[in-house]
Enzyme design. Structure first.
Site, PDB file in Angstrom:
ATOM      1  CB  SER A 594      35.542  61.326  44.629  1.00  0.00           C
ATOM      2  OG  SER A 594      34.819  61.992  45.624  1.00  0.00           O
ATOM      3  CG  ASP A 669      30.593  66.677  41.114  1.00  0.00           C
ATOM      4  OD1 ASP A 669      29.926  66.455  42.144  1.00  0.00           O
ATOM      5  OD2 ASP A 669      31.704  66.161  40.894  1.00  0.00           O
ATOM      6  CG  HIS A 701      30.901  63.001  42.746  1.00  0.00           C
ATOM      7  ND1 HIS A 701      31.911  63.936  42.614  1.00  0.00           N
ATOM      8  CD2 HIS A 701      31.374  62.075  43.623  1.00  0.00           C
ATOM      9  CE1 HIS A 701      32.926  63.602  43.394  1.00  0.00           C
ATOM     10  NE2 HIS A 701      32.632  62.474  43.999  1.00  0.00           N
TER      11      HIS A 701
END
Length: 725
Positions: A594, A669, A701
């Protein structure tokens, strides 16, 4: 012969103790087989000096009381609960796997929790003394976000994008009837759950009114996610407001049960604003709302009349040259309907402020540079309030008590480390769980009146006799501005030999609202970090400026230039590593997910002479593809900050790639959409740069469940292949 046999057994046992972790153990063992002993779901019984929790089998609700000198006893068994449910609801079937761990004490004898029956789900009030169900409201099996009213007579819940209220003994009420899926009612997924939003419905104290979010996202562009599970793949559209584009429009509504209708709070224009800090007044007559502008630098705390929806007044405003980030609802002082606590970092650290409902600041309750991480509760007469806050440059968590009248603050826990503490309802007793780098878990009861500490248990090292974890050390590195001490963690390779040189993996996140290095068991690291160290790597992590728990100025250096100061600090960490004789300076890798994926890619591209290998998971590659609420807080809009977006885009720097890079993404995602990595891969193709890419078709995600083992093995294999050689 006997000596030889004993020697064989001894060396065999030693070999067993030295066994390295498997990737499966490294993935889940931290939370399963290697989890330190702890209390499961502890809670203080209201108005009683009794702590309750689940036993090791999750089948029984246990209790320890001051009266029994903290001896353990069974309070309620799962079988007693099932029998009581069957007696109250004979038409349904209950096969509970465990005692409900989300239970709450409503009063001294009443538990509140949710259970699933064969026909319906039930919101239950249970008398723990009489072992009988006081009431149970059934809702649909596919109900979501259930909220039980304070009096226990109503349950509000979501049926897709609409709200239903089920009375205790009555016909369900359809509060909303919106057929357009772009109109969403009562959901906590408003403003993409930024600003601390975790609820979408709130009951008034008298249980007569329900306050709820009403979100119109019909004007937000559809974003396609491809479902690969079907014979012919299909698109599943989500609403994804990208930075600089059209955002959702949200209002708050109040449903009056007696009148059978809703009204809208008149929060006014512009329609693109964020409604936060949503709080009922204790008497249920007013609603307090924080109105934050889309630019996120100006907050107004407003009051509205719950009967008419009319604006009453603005209590105060908060402005910043960077951003204002409200994260918490107001907390009213018990017994004083005209006083509340407000949490803000406006003076440098997130701390408490006591306000009157006229908007007057009564007392600043902040203490030194302590950042409040969790607000607990008041004592019996609400003279004091308790909270968990930082210490030791953000490494520790301690319990504090502040007197509302004087602002005098006392630190109640003393051992260095991470204290996870809860306070009895009268404020006299504390259940304290302490962990630090040498302590898995030390659980005790602290009597605040006489300072007596009663130890309940000390968890043993869960790795003893199973594996030997590599040495871990907390370190300090000075930031790139030369002023700020940064917290770091180094895990040494197994069987470390300072005369050898080892490859390094830097594990990074680096963004707001995350802290990776703590004075807690394992130092805040995942067991996978230790697994990599057992494979022969130095594993290093640094919490750069921009990360959590160090105050406003520490974080706000990221504003309009995400990744710039963060990378500068990470390179100071690399300088620290290069100063160690055992570090192979030609074999330094980096990995993260991320924001950490963004940092990994940025470091590999901007510092290609330093980093040889990178693994970037779910990486933000250009902030213009990220959502409005988070992205614009830190970067403003692309229209307002074109230079910042250009400077921080990794897509624009694809031609600078020198080392080996593996990019991993979840095809589903909905946070960092796959367009990020696809645009970056395309830029690499254009630049003639080779890059490795792996997709998890069914994951969002992050990669969760059993597939996490596959992910960790892939990361380990990639470093083994390209960094070790």
């Amino acid at each position: 012969m006997r000596k030889l046999l004993l020697l064989f057994l001894f060396t065999g046992m030693a070999a067993t103790a030295q066994k390295n972790l498997t990737v499966q153990e490294a993935t889940f063992g931290q939370y399963q087989s290697f989890a330190p002993k702890s209390m499961v779901a502890p809670a203080w019984r209201k108005d009683a000096k009794t702590i309750t929790y689940l036993d090791a089998t999750y089948q029984n609700l246990m209790a320890r009381s001051e009266e029994s000198q903290w001896a353990e006893a069974i309070l309620v068994t799962k079988s007693q609960l099932v029998s009581a449910l069957k007696a109250k609801l004979p038409s349904d079937t209950f096969e509970l796997q465990m005692f409900p761990y989300t239970y709450q004490w409503k009063d001294k004898s009443t538990l509140s929790f949710e259970v699933n029956g064969k026909n319906q789900n039930y919101l239950v009030l249970f008398d723990a003394d009489k072992k009988e169900v006081k009431s149970a409201i059934g809702v649909a099996s596919d109900a979501a976000k259930q909220e039980l009213s304070p009096n226990g007579n109503y349950a509000a819940w979501l049926k897709e994008n609409n709200i239903v209220i089920t009375p205790l003994n009555g016909t369900p009420i359809n509060v909303t009837n919106d057929t357009d899926k772009g109109i969403v009612n009562g959901s906590d997924y408003v403003h993409r759950q930024e600003f601390g939003i975790n609820k979408g419905m709130w009951w008034s104290s008298d249980s007569n009114k329900l306050l709820y979010y009403h979100k119109d996202e019909t004007m937000v562009a559809n974003y396609p996610l491809t479902n690969w599970d079907e014979r012919i793949a299909s698109n599943k559209d989500i609403k994804y407001p990208m930075a600089g584009m059209k955002s959702e429009e949200v209002v708050l509504m109040v449903y009056d049960i007696a009148l059978g209708k809703s009204l809208t709070l008149k929060t006014g224009e512009p329609k693109e604003q964020y409604l936060t800090c949503v709080t009922w007044s204790p008497d249920g007559k007013q609603v307090f709302v924080g109105l934050l502008n889309r630019g996120q630098n100006h907050l107004k705390l407003n009051v509205y009349d719950a009967a008419t929806g009319n604006f009453v007044k603005t209590l105060f405003e908060e402005k910043a040259t960077t951003y204002v980030e409200p994260l918490h609802n107001l907390t009213f002082v018990p017994g004083k309907n005209d006083q509340f606590l407000y949490r803000s970092e406006k003076d440098g650290y997130e701390q408490l402020y006591l306000y009157s409902t006229s908007g007057k600041l009564i007392k600043n309750l902040g203490f030194k540079d302590v950042v409040i991480t969790e607000l607990l509760d008041f004592d019996t007469d609400a003279k004091n309030v308790f909270y968990i806050g930082t210490a030791n440059n953000g490494l520790d968590r301690q319990l504090y008590r502040v007197e509302l009248k004087s602002g005098k603050t006392a630190q109640l826990t003393v051992g260095s480390g991470t204290h996870d503490a809860i306070v009895s309802t009268d404020g006299s007793l504390v259940l304290d769980n302490l962990s630090n780098v040498t302590t898995p878990n030390d659980v005790s009861i602290i009597n605040l009146k006489n300072s007596k500490v009663t130890s309940l248990f000390k968890a043993e090292n869960p790795y003893s006799g199973k594996t030997v974890l590599p040495k871990m050390e907390l370190v300090t590195v000075t930031s790139a501005d030369g002023k700020t001490p940064l917290n770091g963690r180094i895990i040494y390779p197994a069987n470390f030999d300072a005369a050898k040189k080892y490859p390094v993996i830097v594990y990074v996140y680096g963004g707001p609202h995350a802290q990776l290095v703590t004075n807690s068991w394992l130092g805040g690291a995942s067991l996978f970090d230790y697994y990599l160290a057992q494979q022969g790597y130095v594993v290093f992590t640094l919490d750069n400026r921009g990360s959590d728990a160090r105050g406003r100025d520490f974080e706000h250096v990221v504003h309009r230039n995400l990744g710039v100061n963060e990378m500068a600090d990470q390179m100071k960490g690399v300088e620290f590593l290069k100063s160690k004789s055992f570090v192979d300076q030609d074999k330094i890798g980096v990995s993260g997910w991320s924001f950490g994926g963004f940092m990994t890619t940025s470091l590999l591209l901007n510092q290609g002479d330093t980093f040889k290998v990178g693994v970037a998971g779910g990486p933000v590659c250009d902030w213009k593809y990220y959502e409005i609420m988070y992205g614009e807080r830190y970067m403003d809009t692309p229209q307002e900050n074109p230079e910042g977006y250009e400077k921080t885009s990794v897509i624009n720097k694809a031609k600078q790639l020198k080392g080996r890079l593996l990019v991993i993404h979840g095809a589903q995602d909905n946070v960092v959409v796959q367009q990020h990595s696809m645009e970056f891969i395309n830029a690499c193709i254009t630049a003639g740069k080779q890059v490795d890419y792996f997709l998890y078709p069914t994951h969002e995600h992050n990669v969760r469940g059993k597939d996490r083992i596959h992910l960790n093995q892939k990361i380990a294999d990639y470093f083994d292949t390209h960094l070790k050689k």
